[in-house]
Write an enzyme that holds these catalytic residues in place. Structure first.
Site, short mmCIF file in Angstrom:
data_model
loop_
_atom_site.label_atom_id
_atom_site.label_comp_id
_atom_site.label_asym_id
_atom_site.label_seq_id
_atom_site.Cartn_x
_atom_site.Cartn_y
_atom_site.Cartn_z
N GLU A 176 -5.21 2.15 -4.75
CA GLU A 176 -5.21 3.02 -3.93
C GLU A 176 -6.99 3.58 -4.01
OE1 GLU A 176 -3.29 7.27 -2.47
OE2 GLU A 176 -2.83 6.33 -4.43
N ARG A 233 7.69 -4.93 -16.03
CA ARG A 233 9.20 -5.40 -15.67
C ARG A 233 9.36 -6.66 -15.21
NH1 ARG A 233 8.40 0.04 -13.68
NH2 ARG A 233 7.51 -0.84 -11.76
#
Lengths: 171, 171
Positions: free
Chosen positions: B95, B58
Site C-alpha cells: 500500500e 501460510r
C-alpha cells in the site's frame, strides 16, 4: 536412508561461527521430501494422530505435508499477533530474553492426539513450548518429529518420555 | 464443494475495517484440508509439475502438502535475509512502498514446471512477483492455485494467460 545427502552446510549463517543446516535441497527433491514425510508418517501410523502442530515458518512445510499424509488436521503455531482469533501463548527462552508462540485457543481439544513437527531439534525450547500449548488445550502430545536433531545440544531431555523421531542426527 | 464453511470471518483484523479470512478452521479439519489439496492436485495432475513454489508463511502449509501429493519438490519463497544461500529477488508493491521475496538461485532451472501456491489471491502483486522469480530461473510457471480469491481486487489480471485455480471466491 541417507537423507543427509540433501542437507547443505552453510558456514557463518545467520552469523559468524554458526554452521547453518540448509534443508532446501531436501525440499526441492521429490524423492528426498517424500521419503522424509513417509518415514515420519510410518513411525506414527498407529498413534491415532488427529492434529499435526507446526510452527512458522519451516515447520509449516513438513507439518502441512504430514497432516495431509496422516489424514489429520494442521494447527499452525505462530509468533505473537499473527493469528486473528483468540489465542493461547507459551514462552520459550532465547540466548538473551524470551519469545513466545501462539495457537488459537479453539484449535484443539481433549479428544485430540497431537504430533509436533519441526525441521530442527536444537535446545528443545520451542518444542517444549509447543507441547505446553497442546497440554493447555487439554489435548495429548503423542510425539515429536524432526528432520534434523542436533544431538550435542541435548534438546530431547526437555521433551519427557514421549516418542521422538529424528531422521538425521548431528553429533 | 462447500469449503466456504471452513473459513471464518474475523472483523477488524489486522486493522479496523478489514475483514480477515481465517483459514485455520479449514487447516484443522482433516476432511476440509484433504479436499482442498486433492482438488488443486487433480486440476494440475496432467501438467507435469516438478516444483511447487510457496511463500512464507501460510503458503508453506498448502505448498508442502501439494508438493507431497503431486510428487514434486517444494521451493520456499522467503522474505529478504531468511534463506542462507545465494538468492534471486523480486519486488512487489505494498500500500505504501515495496517489499520483496527471494528464492535460492539454484532452486529451479529450465527443466522445471512450476505450480505457484498461496492461501489468498488479493491484488496479485505477490503472485506476479513469484512468477517473475520462476522466469528468472529459466523455469516455466504452469499455473497458480489459491484457496481463496478476492474477485473484487481483480488480482488475476496480473497473472497473464496461465491457469488459475481458486477454490473459494469472495465477490
Amino acid at each position: 536412508m541417507d537423507l543427509e545427502q540433501y542437507i547443505r552446510d552453510i558456514p557463518d549463517f545467520p552469523k559468524e561461527g554458526i554452521v547453518f543446516k540448509d534443508i532446501t535441497p531436501l525440499l526441492a527433491s521429490p524423492d528426498g521430501f517424500r521419503r522424509a514425510i513417509d518415514t515420519i508418517a510410518d513411525e506414527f501410523a498407529d498413534a491415532g494422530i488427529t492434529k499435526v502442530l507446526g510452527a512458522e515458518a519451516r515447520g509449516f512445510i513438513f507439518g502441512g505435508a504430514l497432516a495431509y499424509r496422516l489424514g489429520a488436521g494442521f494447527v499452525p503455531a505462530r509468533k505473537p499477533g499473527k493469528l486473528p482469533g483468540k489465542t493461547t501463548s507459551a514462552e520459550y527462552a532465547l540466548e538473551y530474553g524470551t519469545d513466545s508462540l501462539e495457537i488459537h485457543e479453539d484449535a484443539m481439544g481433549p479428544s485430540d492426539r497431537v504430533l509436533i513437527v519441526d525441521d530442527v531439534l536444537a535446545t528443545g525450547g520451542t518444542a517444549a513450548a509447543k507441547a505446553s500449548l497442546v497440554s493447555s488445550s487439554g489435548a495429548e502430545t503423542m510425539g515429536f518429529a524432526f528432520l534434523i536433531e542436533l544431538d550435542f545440544l541435548s534438546g530431547r531431555e526437555k521433551l519427557g518420555d514421549r516418542k521422538i523421531v529424528s531422521l538425521i542426527h548431528v553429533v
